[in-house]
Scaffold this motif. Sequence first.
Motif, PDB file in Angstrom:
ATOM      1  N   ALA A   1       1.993  11.961   7.689  1.00  0.00           N
ATOM      2  CA  ALA A   1       0.902  11.290   8.521  1.00  0.00           C
ATOM      3  C   ALA A   1       0.583   9.880   7.806  1.00  0.00           C
ATOM      4  CB  ALA A   1      -0.287  11.981   8.401  1.00  0.00           C
ATOM      5  N   LEU A   2       0.922   9.693   6.585  1.00  0.00           N
ATOM      6  CA  LEU A   2       0.704   8.664   5.878  1.00  0.00           C
ATOM      7  C   LEU A   2       1.529   7.629   6.447  1.00  0.00           C
ATOM      8  CD1 LEU A   2      -0.310   9.687   2.089  1.00  0.00           C
ATOM      9  CD2 LEU A   2      -1.862   8.608   3.815  1.00  0.00           C
ATOM     10  N   GLY A   3       3.002   7.933   6.317  1.00  0.00           N
ATOM     11  CA  GLY A   3       3.937   7.244   6.785  1.00  0.00           C
ATOM     12  C   GLY A   3       3.813   6.812   8.253  1.00  0.00           C
TER      13      GLY A   3
ATOM     14  N   THR B   1       0.893  -1.217  -0.064  1.00  0.00           N
ATOM     15  CA  THR B   1      -0.040  -0.080  -0.047  1.00  0.00           C
ATOM     16  C   THR B   1       0.828   1.254   0.217  1.00  0.00           C
ATOM     17  OG1 THR B   1      -1.748  -0.981   1.235  1.00  0.00           O
ATOM     18  CG2 THR B   1      -1.960   1.454   1.276  1.00  0.00           C
ATOM     19  N   LEU B   2       1.776   1.376   0.725  1.00  0.00           N
ATOM     20  CA  LEU B   2       2.612   2.444   0.848  1.00  0.00           C
ATOM     21  C   LEU B   2       3.497   2.695  -0.203  1.00  0.00           C
ATOM     22  CD1 LEU B   2       3.181   4.463   2.995  1.00  0.00           C
ATOM     23  CD2 LEU B   2       4.996   3.172   3.812  1.00  0.00           C
ATOM     24  N   TYR B   3       3.996   1.547  -0.925  1.00  0.00           N
ATOM     25  CA  TYR B   3       4.801   1.488  -2.370  1.00  0.00           C
ATOM     26  C   TYR B   3       3.740   2.226  -3.315  1.00  0.00           C
ATOM     27  CZ  TYR B   3       8.949  -0.556  -0.929  1.00  0.00           C
ATOM     28  OH  TYR B   3      10.332  -0.811  -0.372  1.00  0.00           O
ATOM     29  N   GLY B   4       2.444   1.730  -3.098  1.00  0.00           N
ATOM     30  CA  GLY B   4       1.563   2.459  -4.242  1.00  0.00           C
ATOM     31  C   GLY B   4       1.335   3.805  -4.128  1.00  0.00           C
ATOM     32  N   ILE B   5       1.322   4.191  -2.907  1.00  0.00           N
ATOM     33  CA  ILE B   5       1.169   5.745  -2.643  1.00  0.00           C
ATOM     34  C   ILE B   5       2.581   6.370  -2.936  1.00  0.00           C
ATOM     35  CG2 ILE B   5       0.988   7.495  -0.716  1.00  0.00           C
ATOM     36  CD1 ILE B   5      -0.651   5.363   0.619  1.00  0.00           C
ATOM     37  N   CYS B   6       3.655   5.949  -2.707  1.00  0.00           N
ATOM     38  CA  CYS B   6       4.794   6.625  -3.148  1.00  0.00           C
ATOM     39  C   CYS B   6       4.872   6.653  -4.653  1.00  0.00           C
ATOM     40  CB  CYS B   6       5.934   5.701  -2.637  1.00  0.00           C
ATOM     41  SG  CYS B   6       6.103   6.012  -0.779  1.00  0.00           S
ATOM     42  N   LEU B   7       4.440   5.867  -5.439  1.00  0.00           N
ATOM     43  CA  LEU B   7       4.442   5.793  -6.684  1.00  0.00           C
ATOM     44  C   LEU B   7       3.496   6.840  -7.374  1.00  0.00           C
ATOM     45  CD1 LEU B   7       4.714   1.913  -8.029  1.00  0.00           C
ATOM     46  CD2 LEU B   7       6.314   3.856  -8.061  1.00  0.00           C
ATOM     47  N   ALA B   8       2.188   6.850  -6.663  1.00  0.00           N
ATOM     48  CA  ALA B   8       1.377   8.181  -6.995  1.00  0.00           C
ATOM     49  C   ALA B   8       1.837   9.336  -6.856  1.00  0.00           C
ATOM     50  CB  ALA B   8      -0.081   7.864  -6.038  1.00  0.00           C
ATOM     51  N   TYR B   9       2.725   9.422  -5.715  1.00  0.00           N
ATOM     52  CA  TYR B   9       3.413  10.902  -5.503  1.00  0.00           C
ATOM     53  C   TYR B   9       4.236  11.059  -6.368  1.00  0.00           C
ATOM     54  CZ  TYR B   9       1.305  11.952  -1.049  1.00  0.00           C
ATOM     55  OH  TYR B   9       0.489  12.176  -0.064  1.00  0.00           O
ATOM     56  N   LEU B  10       5.194  10.129  -6.660  1.00  0.00           N
ATOM     57  CA  LEU B  10       6.253  10.267  -7.738  1.00  0.00           C
ATOM     58  C   LEU B  10       5.921  10.592  -9.175  1.00  0.00           C
ATOM     59  CD1 LEU B  10       8.548   7.374  -6.642  1.00  0.00           C
ATOM     60  CD2 LEU B  10       9.056   9.785  -6.207  1.00  0.00           C
TER      61      LEU B  10
ATOM     62  N   ALA C   1       7.515  14.571  -1.076  1.00  0.00           N
ATOM     63  CA  ALA C   1       6.554  13.840  -0.368  1.00  0.00           C
ATOM     64  C   ALA C   1       6.984  12.573   0.066  1.00  0.00           C
ATOM     65  CB  ALA C   1       5.143  13.588  -1.116  1.00  0.00           C
ATOM     66  N   VAL C   2       7.917  11.804  -0.684  1.00  0.00           N
ATOM     67  CA  VAL C   2       8.074  10.372  -0.324  1.00  0.00           C
ATOM     68  C   VAL C   2       9.126  10.501   0.859  1.00  0.00           C
ATOM     69  CG1 VAL C   2       9.586   8.326  -1.163  1.00  0.00           C
ATOM     70  CG2 VAL C   2       7.863   9.407  -2.668  1.00  0.00           C
ATOM     71  N   ALA C   3      10.011  11.434   0.976  1.00  0.00           N
ATOM     72  CA  ALA C   3      10.935  11.638   1.823  1.00  0.00           C
ATOM     73  C   ALA C   3      10.264  12.061   3.270  1.00  0.00           C
ATOM     74  CB  ALA C   3      11.685  13.028   1.604  1.00  0.00           C
ATOM     75  N   TRP C   4       8.872  12.718   3.117  1.00  0.00           N
ATOM     76  CA  TRP C   4       8.089  12.935   4.375  1.00  0.00           C
ATOM     77  C   TRP C   4       7.766  11.487   4.813  1.00  0.00           C
ATOM     78  CZ3 TRP C   4       8.453  16.778   7.428  1.00  0.00           C
ATOM     79  CH2 TRP C   4       8.927  17.979   7.138  1.00  0.00           C
ATOM     80  N   ILE C   5       7.023  10.771   3.854  1.00  0.00           N
ATOM     81  CA  ILE C   5       6.248   9.583   4.171  1.00  0.00           C
ATOM     82  C   ILE C   5       7.555   8.699   4.793  1.00  0.00           C
ATOM     83  CG2 ILE C   5       5.899   7.204   3.149  1.00  0.00           C
ATOM     84  CD1 ILE C   5       4.127   8.602   1.139  1.00  0.00           C
TER      85      ILE C   5
ATOM     86  N   VAL D   1      13.564   2.750   5.799  1.00  0.00           N
ATOM     87  CA  VAL D   1      12.997   3.736   4.995  1.00  0.00           C
ATOM     88  C   VAL D   1      13.705   3.705   3.763  1.00  0.00           C
ATOM     89  CG1 VAL D   1      11.974   5.128   6.852  1.00  0.00           C
ATOM     90  CG2 VAL D   1      14.520   5.469   6.243  1.00  0.00           C
ATOM     91  N   GLY D   2      14.903   3.128   3.745  1.00  0.00           N
ATOM     92  CA  GLY D   2      15.929   3.064   2.406  1.00  0.00           C
ATOM     93  C   GLY D   2      15.555   2.949   1.094  1.00  0.00           C
ATOM     94  N   PRO D   3      14.607   1.860   1.079  1.00  0.00           N
ATOM     95  CA  PRO D   3      13.945   1.454  -0.261  1.00  0.00           C
ATOM     96  C   PRO D   3      13.188   2.693  -0.807  1.00  0.00           C
ATOM     97  CG  PRO D   3      13.675  -0.429   1.104  1.00  0.00           C
ATOM     98  CD  PRO D   3      14.277   0.782   2.051  1.00  0.00           C
ATOM     99  N   TYR D   4      12.283   3.322  -0.170  1.00  0.00           N
ATOM    100  CA  TYR D   4      11.469   4.474  -0.370  1.00  0.00           C
ATOM    101  C   TYR D   4      12.347   5.569  -0.828  1.00  0.00           C
ATOM    102  CZ  TYR D   4       7.859   1.796   2.085  1.00  0.00           C
ATOM    103  OH  TYR D   4       6.958   0.673   2.392  1.00  0.00           O
ATOM    104  N   LEU D   5      13.497   6.027  -0.294  1.00  0.00           N
ATOM    105  CA  LEU D   5      14.224   6.981  -0.381  1.00  0.00           C
ATOM    106  C   LEU D   5      15.147   6.835  -1.764  1.00  0.00           C
ATOM    107  CD1 LEU D   5      15.681   8.066   3.279  1.00  0.00           C
ATOM    108  CD2 LEU D   5      13.861   9.188   1.819  1.00  0.00           C
ATOM    109  N   ILE D   6      15.461   5.426  -1.981  1.00  0.00           N
ATOM    110  CA  ILE D   6      16.087   5.085  -3.109  1.00  0.00           C
ATOM    111  C   ILE D   6      15.268   5.190  -4.423  1.00  0.00           C
ATOM    112  CG2 ILE D   6      17.423   2.938  -4.206  1.00  0.00           C
ATOM    113  CD1 ILE D   6      18.308   2.002  -1.498  1.00  0.00           C
ATOM    114  N   LEU D   7      13.869   4.668  -4.219  1.00  0.00           N
ATOM    115  CA  LEU D   7      13.133   4.879  -4.976  1.00  0.00           C
ATOM    116  C   LEU D   7      12.900   6.332  -5.743  1.00  0.00           C
ATOM    117  CD1 LEU D   7      10.948   3.524  -7.049  1.00  0.00           C
ATOM    118  CD2 LEU D   7       9.411   3.647  -5.238  1.00  0.00           C
ATOM    119  N   ALA D   8      12.577   7.294  -4.716  1.00  0.00           N
ATOM    120  CA  ALA D   8      12.599   8.638  -4.940  1.00  0.00           C
ATOM    121  C   ALA D   8      13.876   9.219  -5.548  1.00  0.00           C
ATOM    122  CB  ALA D   8      12.200   9.375  -3.577  1.00  0.00           C
TER     123      ALA D   8
END
Length: 228
Positions: free
Chosen positions: A124-126, A16-25, A34-38, A169-176
């Motif tokens: 808040a989502l994160g 779910t969180l990966y999907g949200i991050c993609l929607a932001y990216l 936004a991904v950084a804040w997540i 949090v590394g995978p999300y930051l690397i994705l961004a």
Amino acid sequence: MTSLLVLGLVMGFSPTLYGICLAYLVQGAPGRRAVAWISLGLAIGCTLLFIVYQFVDGAIVSTYLSSGVRAIVMQRWVDLVAGVLLLLAAGLLSWRARRGPTAPRPKPDRPHRTDDSSPRTAAALGFANAFMGSSGFATMYIVARVVSVVGPDLALRALVYLAFVPTLVGPYLILAWSWNRWPRMAASITRVYDLVVHRDYHRLVIIGLVAGGVLFIGLGIKGFVDLA
């Protein structure tokens, strides 16, 4: 240390969180922020759980919650109510679908900033994701137990806990970070994202709701028959 790194990957993994991050990216630069804040919100939520487990026995909390949830779920009327609600939801969705096709959602221009990409909302989502489901509580309890091996010194525990955060949090930051570095990858993901977002899933959702409703009603009726 290795166990903490693995636990960080386990705790941080959320479709779910990966999907949200993609929607932001796909929104561009605001989305990357936004991904950084997540990631920050997720780290804060997990750290809060870690702090609580330093003073509260997580096993007792887990047992109390699981026994309370089990006592409610085992009630037969819960199955019947859940089944009826699912069938009502299926009927409502089917009625709305028959009213006519909805206009396709316009694709937003990129880069595009919306209120949803505000730092407060993203964090808040994160943060909320750390408390979604029982697996998060269980994983953080294991993290607390692993860290407690170093001794009772809270400062030392906090230092060891820092090894858990990078893989959390590394995978999300690397994705961004890689979104602009590999434009072909970003373009491919964006095309798939647009295809998924703009498909009509009404029929599939209705089938799933009906199947779930029939299943729960059947379980509820069977429970009352067994009790009789």
